[in-house]
Design an enzyme around this catalytic site. Structure first.
Site, PDB file in Angstrom:
ATOM      1  N   GLU A 185      25.009  10.110  36.284  1.00  0.00           N
ATOM      2  CA  GLU A 185      25.640  10.715  35.094  1.00  0.00           C
ATOM      3  C   GLU A 185      26.473  11.962  35.388  1.00  0.00           C
ATOM      4  OE1 GLU A 185      22.545   7.978  34.066  1.00  0.00           O
ATOM      5  OE2 GLU A 185      22.368   9.831  35.243  1.00  0.00           O
ATOM      6  N   ARG A 223      23.256  -4.486  32.610  1.00  0.00           N
ATOM      7  CA  ARG A 223      23.424  -4.777  34.040  1.00  0.00           C
ATOM      8  C   ARG A 223      23.943  -6.192  34.287  1.00  0.00           C
ATOM      9  NH1 ARG A 223      18.931  -1.231  37.343  1.00  0.00           N
ATOM     10  NH2 ARG A 223      18.094  -0.083  35.562  1.00  0.00           N
ATOM     11  N   GLU A 269      18.375  -3.523  29.283  1.00  0.00           N
ATOM     12  CA  GLU A 269      18.681  -3.491  30.718  1.00  0.00           C
ATOM     13  C   GLU A 269      19.392  -4.762  31.173  1.00  0.00           C
ATOM     14  OE1 GLU A 269      18.547  -1.002  32.664  1.00  0.00           O
ATOM     15  OE2 GLU A 269      17.077   0.388  31.822  1.00  0.00           O
ATOM     16  N   THR A 302      27.884   1.208  29.806  1.00  0.00           N
ATOM     17  CA  THR A 302      27.023   2.312  30.223  1.00  0.00           C
ATOM     18  C   THR A 302      26.429   2.100  31.617  1.00  0.00           C
ATOM     19  OG1 THR A 302      25.431   3.925  29.352  1.00  0.00           O
ATOM     20  CG2 THR A 302      24.798   1.576  29.259  1.00  0.00           C
ATOM     21  N   ASP A 312      21.057   8.516  24.161  1.00  0.00           N
ATOM     22  CA  ASP A 312      22.331   8.665  24.883  1.00  0.00           C
ATOM     23  C   ASP A 312      23.438   7.647  24.616  1.00  0.00           C
ATOM     24  OD1 ASP A 312      20.835   6.712  26.265  1.00  0.00           O
ATOM     25  OD2 ASP A 312      20.727   7.822  28.139  1.00  0.00           O
TER      26      ASP A 312
END
Length: 472
Positions: free
Chosen positions: A366, A103, A99, A452, A232
């Site tokens: 998404e 980010r 994360e 992503t 994913d």
């Protein structure tokens, strides 16, 4: 339809509407939660997720590039000043490596490449260095959690026998290649290339990659396979690593197209009603469930269509279109026209959530992400129409006085808000909406690849090894 204090008609500019949505989300974050990670838009106070430990300012860093792209210059300037004065990584806290990478590192890298402001490069590299101890495992497969002061790592206690997670260790590649590019230190790229080495040595069950890998033994954990959560973005980053390398990373390319072949054979199915979906694989048995997170795959298949082997380009575009349609159906079959966290294809239901704990919508991007890719790659107007439906639903059900909130049950006629404005709503959902309704020359795919978390990173052009292109 009244939106954002404006009366809308078909002549109204939808890109402007997404900009007004960003303004509402940002202004309220600034008013009620400035410097904290996220906003509680109903309580009108800050919200801190344990994913970031004591690092603060997730919404600011995640939103930097969106502010820049939308030309919100004043807001970008105050965000940059906050980063300069307040963004601090010297904290004694355990963070999620994944994360924080997607980010914070991703957000800082994009802010640097778009604006050229040195502070963002410096902070990105500083944070990258803090994440390096996560790779101190017998195999070099990184830990999921890291105390960035002590350098001690561990894995999630719930993950199969102490395993690391495919989507976590597989979603560092783009950022770490750029960290090496910007710092001149090859160690970042070496760490992520080593992950590939470990994966290539292993036998893949039916050519599939299980979600769990033990960082000590270098062996797979449970044979669960998912293109949704836990898997994913590993697949996404194989394709994007090849694209970001100006199509020179042949290893990434081969791993991606081989994986898609196995996914098609073993996971992609068609419902009796004609909806194509991607199931989950548990030790050889299929669970006929698809997560909202899995909906990114429509855009991925379309983005990878051009490089597909043996004249399969049209087939990959078609696959992307079918996944987009299924995900649109998951939205359309709810009361609120917003999609659930997961939906099923069994017991006579199709594209509907059957369990209470899968009926929530947390402002996820998404489906809109896939609409944006499908629009750019096909220019079929239905993708903009579907995106506009999502805007109307967000405005009607998620917009509150103090920002935007997730919803606990999208099948209910009455909103029960979860009181969290996720940082990825500003980073991804609103950015993808804005791009969907903008011209293709804003962040063109030939020059930019999105991480992503929707942070654009420049393609490292072969003739351009030393200097990044600073091109919008």
């Amino acid at each position: 339809l009244i939106c954002c204090g404006f009366l809308l008609n078909q002549h109204y500019n939808p890109a402007f509407v997404s900009l007004q949505m960003m303004k509402h989300a940002w202004d309220n974050y600034k008013r009620y939660a400035w410097g904290l990670n996220e906003l509680k838009p109903i309580s009108k106070q800050g919200h801190s997720s344990n994913l970031f430990g004591n690092i603060q300012g997730a919404t600011i860093v995640d939103a930097l590039d969106t502010l820049y792209i939308m030309e919100m210059k004043e807001e970008f300037k105050e965000a940059k000043e906050w980063v300069e004065k307040n963004l601090d990584f010297n904290v004694n806290a355990e963070i999620s490596v994944f994360e924080v990478n997607i980010r914070f590192v991703g957000g800082l890298l994009s802010a640097y490449y778009l604006s050229g402001e040195e502070v963002f490069r410096k902070k990105a590299v500083e944070l990258g260095e803090k994440l390096l101890p996560a790779f101190n495992t017998p195999t070099g497969i990184p830990w999921a959690l890291l105390n960035i002061k002590s350098g001690i790592g561990r894995n999630w206690p719930w993950a199969s026998g102490g395993s690391s997670i495919l989507a976590e260790f597989g979603t560092l590649h783009l950022e770490f290649v750029h960290l090496s590019h910007l710092s001149g230190n090859p160690v970042f790229a070496e760490k992520v290339m080593n992950i590939r080495k470990v994966l290539n040595r292993l036998d893949k069950p039916e050519g599939l990659y299980p979600n769990y890998l033990n960082p000590s033994s270098g062996q797979w954990g449970q044979h669960h396979v998912s293109i949704g959560g836990l898997g994913d973005s590993f697949y996404e980053y194989l394709l994007k690593a090849w694209l970001m390398s100006d199509k020179t990373d042949e290893e990434g390319k081969k791993m991606y197209y081989d994986a898609v072949q196995a996914i098609e054979t073993h996971l992609i199915r068609k419902s009796s009603g004609g909806l194509t979906y991607i199931a989950e694989w548990k030790g050889g048995l299929l669970e006929h469930k698809m997560g909202h997170l899995t909906c990114f795959a429509g855009g991925m298949f379309a983005l990878g269509a051009d490089g597909a082997p043996n004249d399969k380009t049209g087939h990959h575009i078609e696959l992307g279109a079918e996944i987009a349609r299924t995900c649109h159906e998951s939205y359309d079959r709810t009361s609120m026209k917003l999609g659930p966290e997961a939906f099923r294809f069994d017991g006579g239901v199709e594209a509907i959530a059957t369990r209470q704990n899968e009926k929530y919508y947390i402002l996820r991007p998404e489906v809109i992400e896939t609409y944006m890719y499908m629009w750019r790659l096909t220019h079929d107007p239905k993708y903009r129409q579907w995106g506009w439906e999502a805007v109307e639903a967000l405005e009607k059900h998620c917009r509150v006085d103090g920002g935007y909130s997730g919803i606990r049950d999208v099948y209910n006629n009455h909103e029960s808000h979860d009181d969290v404005q996720q940082s990825f709503f500003l980073s991804e959902t609103l950015k993808y909406l804005y791009l969907l309704f903008s011209e293709d020359d804003l962040l063109p795919f030939e020059h930019w690849v999105f991480n992503t978390e929707a942070h654009p990173l420049p393609v490292l052009h072969k003739d351009n090894g030393n200097k990044e292109e600073n091109q919008k």
